[in-house]
Design a protein around this motif. Structure first.
Motif, PDB file in Angstrom:
ATOM      1  N   MET A 140       0.858  -1.170   0.000  1.00 26.89           N
ATOM      2  CA  MET A 140       0.000   0.000   0.000  1.00 26.89           C
ATOM      3  C   MET A 140       0.902   1.230   0.000  1.00 26.89           C
ATOM      4  SD  MET A 140      -2.642  -1.683  -0.252  1.00 26.89           S
ATOM      5  CE  MET A 140      -3.811  -0.338  -0.382  1.00 26.89           C
ATOM      6  N   PRO A 141       0.580   2.246  -0.783  1.00 28.91           N
ATOM      7  CA  PRO A 141       1.532   3.354  -0.981  1.00 28.91           C
ATOM      8  C   PRO A 141       1.916   4.078   0.302  1.00 28.91           C
ATOM      9  CG  PRO A 141      -0.646   3.880  -1.890  1.00 28.91           C
ATOM     10  CD  PRO A 141      -0.652   2.427  -1.578  1.00 28.91           C
ATOM     11  N   TRP A 142       0.987   4.211   1.256  1.00 28.76           N
ATOM     12  CA  TRP A 142       1.324   4.909   2.496  1.00 28.76           C
ATOM     13  C   TRP A 142       2.320   4.121   3.342  1.00 28.76           C
ATOM     14  CZ3 TRP A 142      -3.738   4.116   0.836  1.00 28.76           C
ATOM     15  CH2 TRP A 142      -4.316   2.906   1.242  1.00 28.76           C
ATOM     16  N   ASP A 143       2.422   2.814   3.099  1.00 31.37           N
ATOM     17  CA  ASP A 143       3.360   1.991   3.854  1.00 31.37           C
ATOM     18  C   ASP A 143       4.775   2.016   3.285  1.00 31.37           C
ATOM     19  OD1 ASP A 143       1.546   1.031   5.781  1.00 31.37           O
ATOM     20  OD2 ASP A 143       0.874  -0.584   4.462  1.00 31.37           O
ATOM     21  N   HIS A 144       4.909   2.232   1.957  1.00 31.16           N
ATOM     22  CA  HIS A 144       6.200   1.962   1.322  1.00 31.16           C
ATOM     23  C   HIS A 144       6.798   3.068   0.465  1.00 31.16           C
ATOM     24  CE1 HIS A 144       6.028  -2.129   2.771  1.00 31.16           C
ATOM     25  NE2 HIS A 144       4.810  -2.254   2.285  1.00 31.16           N
ATOM     26  N   LEU A 145       6.038   4.039   0.026  1.00 29.53           N
ATOM     27  CA  LEU A 145       6.616   5.052  -0.862  1.00 29.53           C
ATOM     28  C   LEU A 145       7.720   5.843  -0.172  1.00 29.53           C
ATOM     29  CD1 LEU A 145       3.554   6.500  -2.830  1.00 29.53           C
ATOM     30  CD2 LEU A 145       5.186   4.745  -3.538  1.00 29.53           C
ATOM     31  N   ALA A 146       7.443   6.359   1.017  1.00 29.60           N
ATOM     32  CA  ALA A 146       8.449   7.157   1.725  1.00 29.60           C
ATOM     33  C   ALA A 146       9.670   6.312   2.054  1.00 29.60           C
ATOM     34  CB  ALA A 146       7.843   7.747   2.994  1.00 29.60           C
ATOM     35  N   GLY A 147       9.438   5.132   2.600  1.00 26.18           N
ATOM     36  CA  GLY A 147      10.546   4.297   3.030  1.00 26.18           C
ATOM     37  C   GLY A 147      11.424   3.820   1.892  1.00 26.18           C
ATOM     38  N   THR A 148      10.817   3.474   0.762  1.00 24.00           N
ATOM     39  CA  THR A 148      11.612   3.001  -0.372  1.00 24.00           C
ATOM     40  C   THR A 148      12.519   4.101  -0.890  1.00 24.00           C
ATOM     41  OG1 THR A 148       9.881   1.427  -0.987  1.00 24.00           O
ATOM     42  CG2 THR A 148      11.518   1.943  -2.654  1.00 24.00           C
ATOM     43  N   LEU A 149      12.001   5.326  -0.988  1.00 22.97           N
ATOM     44  CA  LEU A 149      12.852   6.436  -1.429  1.00 22.97           C
ATOM     45  C   LEU A 149      13.990   6.656  -0.435  1.00 22.97           C
ATOM     46  CD1 LEU A 149      13.435   8.755  -3.396  1.00 22.97           C
ATOM     47  CD2 LEU A 149      12.026  10.204  -1.928  1.00 22.97           C
ATOM     48  N   ILE A 150      13.676   6.668   0.854  1.00 20.38           N
ATOM     49  CA  ILE A 150      14.709   6.870   1.869  1.00 20.38           C
ATOM     50  C   ILE A 150      15.765   5.768   1.781  1.00 20.38           C
ATOM     51  CG2 ILE A 150      15.121   6.822   4.368  1.00 20.38           C
ATOM     52  CD1 ILE A 150      12.308   8.206   4.619  1.00 20.38           C
ATOM     53  N   ALA A 151      15.317   4.522   1.615  1.00 23.57           N
ATOM     54  CA  ALA A 151      16.253   3.395   1.532  1.00 23.57           C
ATOM     55  C   ALA A 151      17.187   3.529   0.337  1.00 23.57           C
ATOM     56  CB  ALA A 151      15.473   2.083   1.454  1.00 23.57           C
ATOM     57  N   THR A 152      16.667   3.906  -0.813  1.00 25.64           N
ATOM     58  CA  THR A 152      17.513   4.016  -1.999  1.00 25.64           C
ATOM     59  C   THR A 152      18.407   5.249  -1.927  1.00 25.64           C
ATOM     60  OG1 THR A 152      15.681   5.087  -3.199  1.00 25.64           O
ATOM     61  CG2 THR A 152      15.936   2.714  -3.465  1.00 25.64           C
ATOM     62  N   GLU A 153      17.915   6.333  -1.345  1.00 24.87           N
ATOM     63  CA  GLU A 153      18.762   7.523  -1.194  1.00 24.87           C
ATOM     64  C   GLU A 153      19.878   7.292  -0.173  1.00 24.87           C
ATOM     65  OE1 GLU A 153      18.943  10.488  -2.791  1.00 24.87           O
ATOM     66  OE2 GLU A 153      17.505   9.675  -4.237  1.00 24.87           O
ATOM     67  N   ALA A 154      19.680   6.306   0.712  1.00 20.11           N
ATOM     68  CA  ALA A 154      20.744   5.929   1.651  1.00 20.11           C
ATOM     69  C   ALA A 154      21.728   4.946   1.014  1.00 20.11           C
ATOM     70  CB  ALA A 154      20.139   5.324   2.914  1.00 20.11           C
ATOM     71  N   GLY A 155      21.512   4.606  -0.248  1.00 21.16           N
ATOM     72  CA  GLY A 155      22.442   3.747  -0.972  1.00 21.16           C
ATOM     73  C   GLY A 155      21.944   2.349  -1.254  1.00 21.16           C
TER      74      GLY A 155
ATOM     75  N   GLY B 247      11.753  -7.735 -10.562  1.00 20.01           N
ATOM     76  CA  GLY B 247      12.857  -6.861 -10.952  1.00 20.01           C
ATOM     77  C   GLY B 247      12.445  -5.495 -11.436  1.00 20.01           C
ATOM     78  N   SER B 248      11.147  -5.259 -11.574  1.00 18.09           N
ATOM     79  CA  SER B 248      10.681  -3.965 -12.058  1.00 18.09           C
ATOM     80  C   SER B 248      10.708  -2.925 -10.946  1.00 18.09           C
ATOM     81  CB  SER B 248       9.259  -4.085 -12.621  1.00 18.09           C
ATOM     82  OG  SER B 248       8.356  -4.486 -11.610  1.00 18.09           O
ATOM     83  N   ALA B 249      10.749  -1.663 -11.345  1.00 25.82           N
ATOM     84  CA  ALA B 249      10.772  -0.559 -10.386  1.00 25.82           C
ATOM     85  C   ALA B 249       9.450  -0.490  -9.634  1.00 25.82           C
ATOM     86  CB  ALA B 249      11.027   0.756 -11.108  1.00 25.82           C
ATOM     87  N   TYR B 250       9.530  -0.148  -8.365  1.00 25.62           N
ATOM     88  CA  TYR B 250       8.332   0.050  -7.554  1.00 25.62           C
ATOM     89  C   TYR B 250       7.847   1.483  -7.757  1.00 25.62           C
ATOM     90  CZ  TYR B 250       5.563   1.004  -3.357  1.00 25.62           C
ATOM     91  OH  TYR B 250       4.565   1.403  -2.497  1.00 25.62           O
TER      92      TYR B 250
ATOM     93  N   GLY C 258       2.831  -7.328  -6.374  1.00 22.75           N
ATOM     94  CA  GLY C 258       4.100  -7.655  -7.019  1.00 22.75           C
ATOM     95  C   GLY C 258       5.252  -7.827  -6.055  1.00 22.75           C
ATOM     96  N   GLY C 259       5.007  -7.579  -4.751  1.00 21.23           N
ATOM     97  CA  GLY C 259       6.047  -7.744  -3.754  1.00 21.23           C
ATOM     98  C   GLY C 259       7.123  -6.676  -3.841  1.00 21.23           C
TER      99      GLY C 259
END
Length: 274
Positions: free
Chosen positions: A220-235, A243-246, A253-254
């Motif tokens: 659900m977008p409220w659960d993962h959008l913020a965290g995924t960006l933060i995780a990728t910006e942290a490297g 394998g597709s982009a979230y 799609g997991g």
């Protein structure tokens, strides 16, 4: 890129909601203040609803042109979720992530918001009411732990390790049947896995370099959008199981998050399989 709104002001709104509507209700909820939604463990409280109302009211002044997508707003009007994929400018909010913990008196919950601009997540904020600080990121600018006194620490994910040494977070509860059995068996390959029942703190733990992976099936977008960006910006590296982009409009799609692409590919092969 130029942000469509002041991210610092958005962060302050999340903190205000916690101070005024969430923390005063922590461990003070009455019997009628907690209700089930889709299942007995999927809860909503008076704090969730009051905090979302406050955040929405403040955002109407800060960003009147934005589509507001809150978890509780979508519960009342599911059509909002479909609008997210076609909106040029949206703000997605989880007023209390970890509601089960909050309602149980466990001090592991957060307030999250993300900014979606032309179909892409461009900012993410996770506020911890108990620690009174934010983990936040803007696309292309890194991820930071920020405190109310202005102190900021840049975040970086952990070093890659062999799978047998990996510790991380996985949510088997949203896998079912043989898929769940296979995942639970495969998780024996890692050193340790946990589930905080709070994506906010799981993403904070990953971005802070304390664990090597995160694994989710329900998106659900409220659960993962913020965290995924933060995780990728942290490297880190994040992608759906194929394998597709979230993206903001994805609800299935997991999602697998790892310290690097090579670790992602190895975890995908060893934990998810074919």
């Amino acid at each position: 890129m130029t942000m469509p709104l002041d991210i610092a002001k958005l962060a302050d709104i999340l903190r205000l909601a916690a101070k005024e509507e969430i923390l005063p209700r922590f461990r003070r909820l009455g019997s009628g203040d907690v209700r089930s939604k889709s299942e007995p463990s999927d809860l909503v409280t008076e704090a969730d609803e009051a905090a979302e109302r406050l955040i929405r009211r403040e955002l109407e002044a800060l960003a009147p042109d934005a589509l507001f997508v809150g978890e509780e707003s979508v519960a009342a009007d599911p059509s909002l979720l479909a609008k997210l994929g076609s909106s040029d400018f949206a703000i997605v909010v989880d007023p209390v992530d970890g509601t089960f913990n909050f309602a149980s008196g466990i001090p592991a919950f957060g307030v999250m918001a993300s900014v979606v601009w032309k179909g892409e997540t461009v900012a993410g904020i996770i506020y911890d009411p108990m620690g009174d600080d934010w983990v936040m990121a803007e696309k292309g600018a890194g991820a930071f732990l920020r405190r109310p006194d202005g102190d900021a620490v840049r975040l970086a994910v952990a070093e890659a390790t062999p799978i047998g040494d990996m510790v991380g977070m996985a949510s088997p509860g949203y896998f079912f049947g043989e898929e769940r059995e296979r995942l639970l068996a495969n998780l024996a390959k890692v050193r340790f896995f946990a589930n905080y029942r709070c994506a906010a703190h799981e993403y904070r733990t990953f971005a802070g370099g304390h664990v090597q992976y995160l694994l989710y099936n329900k998106l659900m977008p409220w659960d993962h959008l913020a965290g995924t960006l933060i995780a990728t910006e942290a490297g880190g590296y994040a992608a759906r199981f194929d394998g597709s982009a979230y993206l903001p409009n994805h609800v299935d799609g997991g999602l697998l998050v790892a310290t690097c692409k090579d670790s992602w590919q190895m975890l995908r092969r060893e934990l998810i399989g074919d």
